[in-house]
Design a protein around this motif. Structure first.
Motif, PDB file in Angstrom:
ATOM      1  N   ALA A  86       0.803  -1.061  -0.011  1.00  0.00           N
ATOM      2  CA  ALA A  86      -0.051  -0.072  -0.015  1.00  0.00           C
ATOM      3  C   ALA A  86       0.791   1.249  -0.070  1.00  0.00           C
ATOM      4  CB  ALA A  86      -1.065  -0.103   1.240  1.00  0.00           C
ATOM      5  N   SER A  87       1.980   1.053   0.666  1.00  0.00           N
ATOM      6  CA  SER A  87       2.922   2.243   0.834  1.00  0.00           C
ATOM      7  C   SER A  87       3.521   2.559  -0.642  1.00  0.00           C
ATOM      8  CB  SER A  87       4.057   2.207   1.810  1.00  0.00           C
ATOM      9  OG  SER A  87       3.207   2.166   3.180  1.00  0.00           O
ATOM     10  N   GLU A  88       3.891   1.639  -1.210  1.00  0.00           N
ATOM     11  CA  GLU A  88       4.545   1.528  -2.542  1.00  0.00           C
ATOM     12  C   GLU A  88       3.265   2.037  -3.659  1.00  0.00           C
ATOM     13  OE1 GLU A  88       7.127  -1.608  -3.917  1.00  0.00           O
ATOM     14  OE2 GLU A  88       6.488  -2.431  -2.052  1.00  0.00           O
ATOM     15  N   ILE A  89       2.284   1.678  -3.295  1.00  0.00           N
ATOM     16  CA  ILE A  89       0.913   2.048  -4.239  1.00  0.00           C
ATOM     17  C   ILE A  89       0.763   3.678  -4.058  1.00  0.00           C
ATOM     18  CG2 ILE A  89      -1.484   2.223  -4.610  1.00  0.00           C
ATOM     19  CD1 ILE A  89      -1.026  -0.985  -4.311  1.00  0.00           C
ATOM     20  N   GLU A  90       1.015   4.190  -2.757  1.00  0.00           N
ATOM     21  CA  GLU A  90       0.902   5.554  -2.381  1.00  0.00           C
ATOM     22  C   GLU A  90       2.056   6.234  -3.259  1.00  0.00           C
ATOM     23  OE1 GLU A  90      -0.694   6.661   1.758  1.00  0.00           O
ATOM     24  OE2 GLU A  90       1.167   5.474   1.863  1.00  0.00           O
ATOM     25  N   ASP A  91       3.262   5.853  -3.351  1.00  0.00           N
ATOM     26  CA  ASP A  91       4.186   6.512  -4.043  1.00  0.00           C
ATOM     27  C   ASP A  91       4.191   6.444  -5.545  1.00  0.00           C
ATOM     28  OD1 ASP A  91       5.760   6.538  -1.813  1.00  0.00           O
ATOM     29  OD2 ASP A  91       7.028   4.868  -1.899  1.00  0.00           O
ATOM     30  N   ILE A  92       3.599   5.397  -6.100  1.00  0.00           N
ATOM     31  CA  ILE A  92       3.315   5.223  -7.500  1.00  0.00           C
ATOM     32  C   ILE A  92       2.218   6.333  -7.841  1.00  0.00           C
ATOM     33  CG2 ILE A  92       2.082   3.817  -9.141  1.00  0.00           C
ATOM     34  CD1 ILE A  92       3.398   1.410  -8.040  1.00  0.00           C
ATOM     35  N   CYS A  93       1.193   6.441  -7.062  1.00  0.00           N
ATOM     36  CA  CYS A  93       0.110   7.240  -7.317  1.00  0.00           C
ATOM     37  C   CYS A  93       0.146   8.696  -6.910  1.00  0.00           C
ATOM     38  CB  CYS A  93      -1.082   6.953  -6.875  1.00  0.00           C
ATOM     39  SG  CYS A  93      -1.738   5.260  -7.281  1.00  0.00           S
ATOM     40  N   LYS A  94       1.661   8.901  -6.174  1.00  0.00           N
ATOM     41  CA  LYS A  94       1.997  10.406  -5.754  1.00  0.00           C
ATOM     42  C   LYS A  94       0.851  11.011  -4.790  1.00  0.00           C
ATOM     43  CE  LYS A  94       4.974  10.959  -9.652  1.00  0.00           C
ATOM     44  NZ  LYS A  94       4.713   9.897 -10.340  1.00  0.00           N
ATOM     45  N   VAL A  95       0.260  10.122  -3.802  1.00  0.00           N
ATOM     46  CA  VAL A  95      -0.704  10.530  -2.911  1.00  0.00           C
ATOM     47  C   VAL A  95      -0.364   9.948  -1.619  1.00  0.00           C
ATOM     48  CG1 VAL A  95      -2.715  10.374  -4.679  1.00  0.00           C
ATOM     49  CG2 VAL A  95      -2.099   8.552  -3.276  1.00  0.00           C
ATOM     50  N   GLU A  96      -1.125  10.532  -0.702  1.00  0.00           N
ATOM     51  CA  GLU A  96      -0.974  10.007   0.756  1.00  0.00           C
ATOM     52  C   GLU A  96      -2.515   9.806   1.111  1.00  0.00           C
ATOM     53  OE1 GLU A  96       0.736  11.185   5.204  1.00  0.00           O
ATOM     54  OE2 GLU A  96       1.723  11.986   3.468  1.00  0.00           O
ATOM     55  N   PHE A  97      -2.475   8.386   1.441  1.00  0.00           N
ATOM     56  CA  PHE A  97      -3.938   8.116   1.820  1.00  0.00           C
ATOM     57  C   PHE A  97      -4.067   8.458   3.320  1.00  0.00           C
ATOM     58  CE2 PHE A  97      -3.523   5.111  -1.906  1.00  0.00           C
ATOM     59  CZ  PHE A  97      -4.505   5.875  -2.583  1.00  0.00           C
TER      60      PHE A  97
END
Length: 114
Positions: A86-97
């Motif tokens: 999930a943290s890697e996906i945040e990086d890919i999407c350039k967001v912080e959930f």
């Protein structure tokens, strides 16, 4: 799964930017998972992630997660791996959930890891 993303874009549920981010996540997931993901689980995850990204864009975060759900997720044997993904996906999407949003993403990732 790409058809699902295209349908979300064509029906204006997601923006072109979110569509592109989700395609990057799809490539990432394909690289990370050594076994095939069922179409149903994959589409459920991508749909939830799409809506999470829409909520981030619209500044409409999930307000609350039931404590019992959070406890179940943290107790899952795949929690640490799913949280890392999930943290890697945040990086890919350039967001912080938000914490709450990330919990739901982790739930879906735990499901994919089964």
């Amino acid at each position: 799964m790409k058809k699902r993303l295209k349908a979300l874009l064509d029906n204006k549920v997601i923006t072109e930017d979110i569509f592109n981010k989700l395609n990057e996540v799809l490539v990432f997931i394909d690289d990370k998972f050594t076994r095939a993901i069922s179409k149903e689980k994959g589409e459920m995850f991508l749909t939830h992630l799409a809506m999470a990204l829409v909520r981030v864009n619209d500044n409409e975060p999930i307000v609350e997660v039931d404590e019992s759900i959070e406890s179940q997720v943290i107790g899952d044997s795949n929690y640490l791996k799913a949280d890392e993904l999930a943290s890697e996906i945040e990086d890919i999407c350039k967001v912080e959930f938000t914490k709450e949003e990330k919990i739901f993403i982790v739930i879906h990732l735990c499901n994919l890891l089964l």
